[in-house]
Design an enzyme around this catalytic site. Sequence first.
Site, PDB file in Angstrom:
ATOM      1  N   ASP A  80     -56.439  -7.234 133.489  1.00 16.36           N
ATOM      2  CA  ASP A  80     -56.565  -7.811 132.148  1.00 16.36           C
ATOM      3  C   ASP A  80     -57.905  -8.562 132.028  1.00 16.36           C
ATOM      4  OD1 ASP A  80     -55.616  -8.324 129.637  1.00 16.36           O
ATOM      5  OD2 ASP A  80     -54.235  -9.927 130.211  1.00 16.36           O
ATOM      6  N   HIS A  81     -58.398  -8.709 130.821  1.00 11.87           N
ATOM      7  CA  HIS A  81     -59.627  -9.462 130.510  1.00 11.87           C
ATOM      8  C   HIS A  81     -60.604  -9.613 131.685  1.00 11.87           C
ATOM      9  CE1 HIS A  81     -58.111 -10.275 126.589  1.00 11.87           C
ATOM     10  NE2 HIS A  81     -56.963 -10.650 127.121  1.00 11.87           N
ATOM     11  N   ASP A 102     -63.720  -6.967 128.863  1.00 14.04           N
ATOM     12  CA  ASP A 102     -63.677  -7.872 127.717  1.00 14.04           C
ATOM     13  C   ASP A 102     -65.087  -8.328 127.358  1.00 14.04           C
ATOM     14  OD1 ASP A 102     -63.419  -9.886 125.885  1.00 14.04           O
ATOM     15  OD2 ASP A 102     -61.792 -10.928 126.911  1.00 14.04           O
ATOM     16  N   GLU A 134     -62.629  -4.125 123.890  1.00 20.64           N
ATOM     17  CA  GLU A 134     -62.218  -5.127 122.884  1.00 20.64           C
ATOM     18  C   GLU A 134     -63.343  -5.442 121.919  1.00 20.64           C
ATOM     19  OE1 GLU A 134     -59.956  -8.006 126.055  1.00 20.64           O
ATOM     20  OE2 GLU A 134     -60.252  -8.693 124.009  1.00 20.64           O
ATOM     21  N   GLY A 216     -52.470 -11.391 122.635  1.00 20.49           N
ATOM     22  CA  GLY A 216     -52.120 -12.688 122.072  1.00 20.49           C
ATOM     23  C   GLY A 216     -50.843 -12.686 121.253  1.00 20.49           C
TER      24      GLY A 216
HETATM   25  O1  G3H Z   1     -54.000 -10.589 127.722  1.00 16.51           O
HETATM   26  C1  G3H Z   1     -53.067 -11.407 127.600  1.00 16.51           C
HETATM   27  C2  G3H Z   1     -52.583 -11.761 126.323  1.00 16.51           C
HETATM   28  O2  G3H Z   1     -53.276 -11.259 125.275  1.00 16.51           O
HETATM   29  C3  G3H Z   1     -51.549 -12.772 126.169  1.00 16.51           C
HETATM   30  O3  G3H Z   1     -51.643 -13.532 124.978  1.00 16.51           O
HETATM   31  O4  G3H Z   1     -50.828 -15.699 125.817  1.00 16.51           O
HETATM   32  O5  G3H Z   1     -50.923 -15.230 123.384  1.00 16.51           O
HETATM   33  O6  G3H Z   1     -49.256 -14.095 124.815  1.00 16.51           O
HETATM   34  P1  G3H Z   1     -50.601 -14.729 124.736  1.00 16.51           P
HETATM   35 ZN    ZN Z   2     -55.331 -10.798 125.982  1.00 18.75          ZN
END
Ligand code: G3H
Ligand code: ZN
Length: 288
Positions: A80-81, A102, A134, A216
Amino acid sequence: MKTLRECIAEAEERKVAIGHFNISNIEGFWGIVRAARELAVPVIIGVSEGERDFIGVRQVAAMVASVREESESPIFLNADHTYSFDRVKEAIDAGFDAVIFDGSKLSIEENITETKKCVEYARSTRSEIIVEGELGFIGTSSKLLDAVPEGVGLGADDLVKPDEARRFVTETGVDLFAPAVGNIHGMFKSQPDPALDIDRIKLLRESAGVPLVLHGASGNTDDDIRRAIAAGIAIIHINTEIRVAYRDALRLALQENPDEIVPYKILKSAVQAIQAVVEKKLKLFNSL
Ligand code: G3H
Ligand code: ZN
């Protein structure tokens, strides 16, 4: 076992979404694996740069590989990211199924250049690796919020536009596209997060030409999530709600049993709390 690419295509066809849940430790891992097995649906485990430094890059890959070998469960692992090519390469080399470059804080030109480099490396290694790009800044932390994160705009002009999406996907060759559509990382403490722009999601799915990812999603209403999936979202990320469940369960366990010192006893309810959050979200995302 189906590949992640096949699971994504199937989710789009069935108008459901695959859940993506972040972990920082083995409690999160088992909470998610048990929830996905219970409901017999595919799931993606996500680890950001900080999360995978804590668990270990190769170690988290081995954990996911081990449950797959054991049970043929469609459980996938995503970097992730990720903010640099080197860290994308590290995850690909460690055997991750998917990576996200990202570049949402970069100019679109720089973002395209760096994302493209990641796509080219992925293609030169294993063809089944999924690369996500992204556009649009939505904040950086999965935490509790008093206000919209600094630097995030939620007006129609702040969100990703269809021509930008088309250009970004065409020039980078990404498999998945994560746009800013009114979503924010983290969640408000005492009210739902701002509404998503469902019409924009629809337009972006058409112009991007690849499945969309909603980041998110903690704190968004169930209704917004359902409408986002119907509009073209194929993968949904949740982290903050899991972190809150973990923290609350752990706090309660320590308060209720101050003399307990056995880690697996103290942490049992935290695993259960994570599993409960993940099951609830998976039911929503998969219309179960
Ligand atoms: O990549 C992880 C997320 O986008 C998590 O977002 O913390 O708002 O659930 P969140
Ligand atoms: Zn995220």
